[in-house]
Design a protein around this motif. Structure first.
Motif, PDB file in Angstrom:
ATOM      1  N   ALA A 128      35.136  -1.923 -21.993  1.00  0.00           N
ATOM      2  CA  ALA A 128      33.778  -1.276 -21.328  1.00  0.00           C
ATOM      3  C   ALA A 128      33.421  -0.514 -22.556  1.00  0.00           C
ATOM      4  N   GLY A 129      32.198  -0.122 -22.685  1.00  0.00           N
ATOM      5  CA  GLY A 129      31.841   0.533 -23.946  1.00  0.00           C
ATOM      6  C   GLY A 129      31.716   2.156 -23.575  1.00  0.00           C
ATOM      7  N   SER A 130      31.058   2.716 -24.092  1.00  0.00           N
ATOM      8  CA  SER A 130      30.717   4.124 -23.988  1.00  0.00           C
ATOM      9  C   SER A 130      30.672   4.722 -22.510  1.00  0.00           C
ATOM     10  N   SER A 131      30.398   3.989 -21.545  1.00  0.00           N
ATOM     11  CA  SER A 131      30.311   4.408 -20.368  1.00  0.00           C
ATOM     12  C   SER A 131      30.760   3.626 -19.336  1.00  0.00           C
ATOM     13  N   ALA A 132      31.057   3.766 -17.898  1.00  0.00           N
ATOM     14  CA  ALA A 132      31.908   2.954 -17.030  1.00  0.00           C
ATOM     15  C   ALA A 132      30.957   1.730 -16.665  1.00  0.00           C
ATOM     16  N   ILE A 133      31.402   0.795 -16.285  1.00  0.00           N
ATOM     17  CA  ILE A 133      30.758  -0.598 -15.736  1.00  0.00           C
ATOM     18  C   ILE A 133      31.275  -1.077 -14.647  1.00  0.00           C
ATOM     19  N   ASN A 134      30.391  -1.670 -13.829  1.00  0.00           N
ATOM     20  CA  ASN A 134      30.896  -1.921 -12.331  1.00  0.00           C
ATOM     21  C   ASN A 134      31.155  -3.597 -12.065  1.00  0.00           C
ATOM     22  N   GLY A 135      31.006  -4.257 -13.179  1.00  0.00           N
ATOM     23  CA  GLY A 135      31.226  -5.644 -13.447  1.00  0.00           C
ATOM     24  C   GLY A 135      30.757  -6.153 -14.690  1.00  0.00           C
ATOM     25  N   TRP A 136      31.415  -7.198 -15.005  1.00  0.00           N
ATOM     26  CA  TRP A 136      31.239  -8.093 -16.267  1.00  0.00           C
ATOM     27  C   TRP A 136      31.043  -9.459 -16.102  1.00  0.00           C
ATOM     28  N   THR A 137      30.360 -10.164 -17.219  1.00  0.00           N
ATOM     29  CA  THR A 137      30.253 -11.630 -17.361  1.00  0.00           C
ATOM     30  C   THR A 137      30.381 -11.942 -18.829  1.00  0.00           C
ATOM     31  N   VAL A 138      31.405 -12.940 -18.951  1.00  0.00           N
ATOM     32  CA  VAL A 138      31.644 -13.359 -20.466  1.00  0.00           C
ATOM     33  C   VAL A 138      31.243 -14.825 -20.623  1.00  0.00           C
ATOM     34  N   ARG A 139      30.394 -14.978 -21.585  1.00  0.00           N
ATOM     35  CA  ARG A 139      30.036 -16.524 -22.010  1.00  0.00           C
ATOM     36  C   ARG A 139      30.576 -17.069 -23.424  1.00  0.00           C
ATOM     37  N   TRP A 140      30.671 -18.322 -23.627  1.00  0.00           N
ATOM     38  CA  TRP A 140      31.210 -18.817 -24.849  1.00  0.00           C
ATOM     39  C   TRP A 140      30.771 -20.504 -24.535  1.00  0.00           C
ATOM     40  N   THR A 141      30.688 -20.977 -25.799  1.00  0.00           N
ATOM     41  CA  THR A 141      30.370 -22.541 -25.735  1.00  0.00           C
ATOM     42  C   THR A 141      31.333 -23.223 -26.703  1.00  0.00           C
ATOM     43  N   TYR A 142      31.927 -24.065 -26.198  1.00  0.00           N
ATOM     44  CA  TYR A 142      33.013 -24.911 -27.121  1.00  0.00           C
ATOM     45  C   TYR A 142      32.259 -25.843 -28.063  1.00  0.00           C
ATOM     46  N   ALA A 143      32.894 -25.691 -29.215  1.00  0.00           N
ATOM     47  CA  ALA A 143      32.152 -26.854 -30.411  1.00  0.00           C
ATOM     48  C   ALA A 143      33.106 -28.011 -30.473  1.00  0.00           C
ATOM     49  N   ASN A 144      34.389 -28.007 -29.860  1.00  0.00           N
ATOM     50  CA  ASN A 144      35.140 -29.336 -30.200  1.00  0.00           C
ATOM     51  C   ASN A 144      35.724 -29.839 -28.985  1.00  0.00           C
ATOM     52  N   GLY A 145      34.834 -29.751 -27.925  1.00  0.00           N
ATOM     53  CA  GLY A 145      35.099 -30.610 -26.870  1.00  0.00           C
ATOM     54  C   GLY A 145      36.301 -30.090 -25.965  1.00  0.00           C
ATOM     55  N   GLN A 146      36.636 -28.870 -26.074  1.00  0.00           N
ATOM     56  CA  GLN A 146      37.722 -28.158 -25.289  1.00  0.00           C
ATOM     57  C   GLN A 146      37.190 -27.966 -23.694  1.00  0.00           C
ATOM     58  N   THR A 147      38.254 -28.198 -22.842  1.00  0.00           N
ATOM     59  CA  THR A 147      37.880 -28.009 -21.280  1.00  0.00           C
ATOM     60  C   THR A 147      38.790 -26.978 -20.845  1.00  0.00           C
ATOM     61  N   VAL A 148      38.346 -26.237 -19.795  1.00  0.00           N
ATOM     62  CA  VAL A 148      39.381 -25.317 -18.968  1.00  0.00           C
ATOM     63  C   VAL A 148      40.003 -25.875 -17.846  1.00  0.00           C
ATOM     64  N   SER A 149      41.010 -26.154 -17.698  1.00  0.00           N
ATOM     65  CA  SER A 149      41.625 -26.713 -16.396  1.00  0.00           C
ATOM     66  C   SER A 149      42.187 -25.678 -15.339  1.00  0.00           C
ATOM     67  N   GLN A 150      42.592 -24.629 -15.512  1.00  0.00           N
ATOM     68  CA  GLN A 150      43.322 -23.645 -14.723  1.00  0.00           C
ATOM     69  C   GLN A 150      43.203 -22.122 -15.343  1.00  0.00           C
ATOM     70  N   PHE A 151      42.597 -21.253 -14.568  1.00  0.00           N
ATOM     71  CA  PHE A 151      42.406 -19.805 -14.749  1.00  0.00           C
ATOM     72  C   PHE A 151      43.047 -18.956 -13.716  1.00  0.00           C
ATOM     73  N   TRP A 152      43.032 -17.594 -14.184  1.00  0.00           N
ATOM     74  CA  TRP A 152      43.481 -16.518 -13.337  1.00  0.00           C
ATOM     75  C   TRP A 152      42.660 -15.332 -13.678  1.00  0.00           C
ATOM     76  N   SER A 153      42.709 -14.192 -12.659  1.00  0.00           N
ATOM     77  CA  SER A 153      42.154 -12.911 -12.631  1.00  0.00           C
ATOM     78  C   SER A 153      40.705 -13.073 -13.271  1.00  0.00           C
ATOM     79  N   VAL A 154      39.976 -14.312 -12.819  1.00  0.00           N
ATOM     80  CA  VAL A 154      38.511 -14.384 -13.167  1.00  0.00           C
ATOM     81  C   VAL A 154      38.050 -15.587 -12.388  1.00  0.00           C
ATOM     82  N   THR A 155      36.697 -15.857 -12.288  1.00  0.00           N
ATOM     83  CA  THR A 155      36.164 -16.969 -11.716  1.00  0.00           C
ATOM     84  C   THR A 155      35.107 -17.790 -12.879  1.00  0.00           C
ATOM     85  N   ILE A 156      35.705 -18.911 -13.150  1.00  0.00           N
ATOM     86  CA  ILE A 156      35.113 -19.569 -14.286  1.00  0.00           C
ATOM     87  C   ILE A 156      34.322 -20.648 -13.722  1.00  0.00           C
TER      88      ILE A 156
END
Length: 465
Positions: A391-419
């Motif tokens: 979090a930045g200089s003040s508190a937050i209630n939620g967050w969203t992280v985004r990225w784009t793969y350039a090499n054909g990677q794929t996500v198969s299993q995750f934890w502590s998040v919804t992807i």
């Protein structure tokens, strides 16, 4: 004046004496039973599990593991099975063979279905109800084995989402097993990848126990990073002991990617209080958690540091295990109780994906955030990554992280998040317990993925809500 008992009267007195001496219900003489928060074998002798898990379903050729586990002192083995929904089904014939291997080596067999792991969060995971269907389909292998077998309905039956129905679903699964003729002691895992950080199992255990018509259910907590302090371990286990509800540590390790569990306290407290434990795991781990292998390549002469600790260390298996009296006929209960390379394509990298306990008092707020993407481990064709969110200089209630793969990677299993993803573009959103962060506070999530020869870490952005 002497009074002579009839033969029938003497026999009845003998039975009653045994029942009152051990405090166990008479109906359970055919197999294991539970009474006053303790587990008893068919002879009425208290039984405290001291064993390890063995990934039989992914390594069915490793049948010598049963003898090797016994030779190192274990009195029980937790055997990984599959229902056929995610991995190849272990049919009745195979399960019967597993039980015969346990019996030949004088081990108590704890059988578990792994396909339930992380339901609601992990793709392909099945419900407890579907696990019951599996157990009923192999009932022929279980019948008559109540003295030697405990049925662990489903491994880690919920992830960190949708676990609110755990109590109802677990109670219904138990009742359906009983209606289907399964009279064995039943073991049930907690939600939250087995670690029950939400205390859903702890707070509903009595309701679930009472839902069993036979009152013959044992609760299993898995202790990884959530249980990294002595206070957390003793409080959780102690509440079950106070409530006189049977609890075992059904899995634990000496380290894990979600934190460093306090294995010394797990083992010492369990020994002092007559609580069973089953370490994870004999051999065959992959995907970055090879350190959980107790022996290298299933070779009992190559103990890892974890293997040395759990088998030969203080309060370890060799020092504290007592063989079930149904095998020896005379073994008393312990005097102190109570006062890798990536895995095969069919095997998951670990039974306990990382999880984090929720903050006790999440702060309000709505500020900005940043994210950092790190590749923590890689192997041919795959990798493990972690993303930290701050979090930045003040508190937050939620967050969203985004990225784009350039090499054909794929996500198969995750934890502590919804992807979710749309092609190579991925979006990760917080789950219910880690969205609210105080100013400058951080959390993290992780995942496993597939990659080719190039696996460049992508740029990530974070948006607060």
């Amino acid at each position: 004046m002497k009074k002579i008992l009839s033969v029938a009267g003497a026999a009845l007195l003998t039975v009653l004496t045994a029942v009152f001496a051990f405090g166990q219900p008479a109906h359970a003489a055919a197999g294991f039973s539970v009474s006053n928060g303790k587990l008893y074998d068919a002879n009425g002798t208290e039984f405290i599990m001291r064993g390890v898990s063995h990934a039989h379903t992914w390594y069915p050729q490793q049948t010598s593991s049963f003898a090797n586990i016994k030779a190192l002192g274990a009195n029980s083995v937790r055997v990984v099975l599959a229902s056929g929904d995610r991995w190849t089904k272990n049919d009745a014939a195979d399960v019967a063979n597993v039980i015969s291997l346990c019996k030949a080596n004088k081990l108590i067999c704890v059988l578990e279905v792994h396909d339930t792991t992380g339901y609601g969060e992990q793709s392909g995971a099945i419900t407890l109800d579907k696990a019951v269907t599996y157990w009923l389909s192999i009932a022929s292998a279980l019948q008559g084995q109540e003295k030697y077998v405990i049925v662990n309905i489903g491994n880690e039956p919920y992830g960190n989402q949708g676990y609110g129905t755990w109590a109802t679903d677990t109670a219904n699964a138990i009742k359906r097993l009983r209606a289907g003729g399964i009279t064995h002691t039943i073991m049930v895992d907690g939600p939250n990848w087995g670690q029950d950080w939400s205390f859903t199992m702890r707070d509903n255990a009595s309701t679930v126990f009472n839902a069993d018509p036979q009152k013959n259910t044992v609760f299993s907590i898995h202790m990884y990073g959530v249980f990294d302090t002595a206070a957390e371990i003793t409080d959780y286990l102690g509440r079950f002991r106070t409530a006189k509800l049977p609890i075992v540590v059904g899995e634990f390790g000496n380290m894990h990617s979600d934190g460093d569990p306090d294995e010394d306290t797990i083992m010492s407290y369990s020994q002092a209080n007559g609580i069973g434990y089953l370490g994870w795991s004999w051999s065959g781990n992959g995907g970055g958690v090879e350190y959980l292998d107790m022996v290298t390549n299933f070779n009992p002469s190559q103990l890892s540091s974890w293997g040395q600790r759990i088998f030969n260390g203080a309060n370890g298996i060799k020092q504290t295990a007592r063989e079930a009296s149904v095998y020896s006929g005379s073994t008393p209960p312990p005097t102190t109780a109570p006062p890798t390379t990536a895995p095969p394509t069919t095997a998951p990298p670990t039974t306990a994906p990382p999880t984090t306990a929720p903050p006790t008092s999440p702060p309000p707020g709505n500020g900005g955030c940043t994210a950092r993407y790190t590749i923590t481990n890689s192997w041919q064709g795959g990798f493990q990554a972690e993303v930290s969110v701050t979090a930045g200089s003040s508190a937050i209630n939620g967050w969203t992280v985004r990225w784009t793969y350039a090499n054909g990677q794929t996500v198969s299993q995750f934890w502590s998040v919804t992807i979710t993803n749309s092609g190579s573009a991925y979006t990760a959103r917080n789950v219910d317990y880690n969205g609210r962060l105080g100013a400058g506070a951080s959390t993290s999530f992780g995942f496993l993925g597939s990659a080719g020869s190039t696996n460049t870490a992508p740029a990530v952005t974070c948006t607060a809500s």
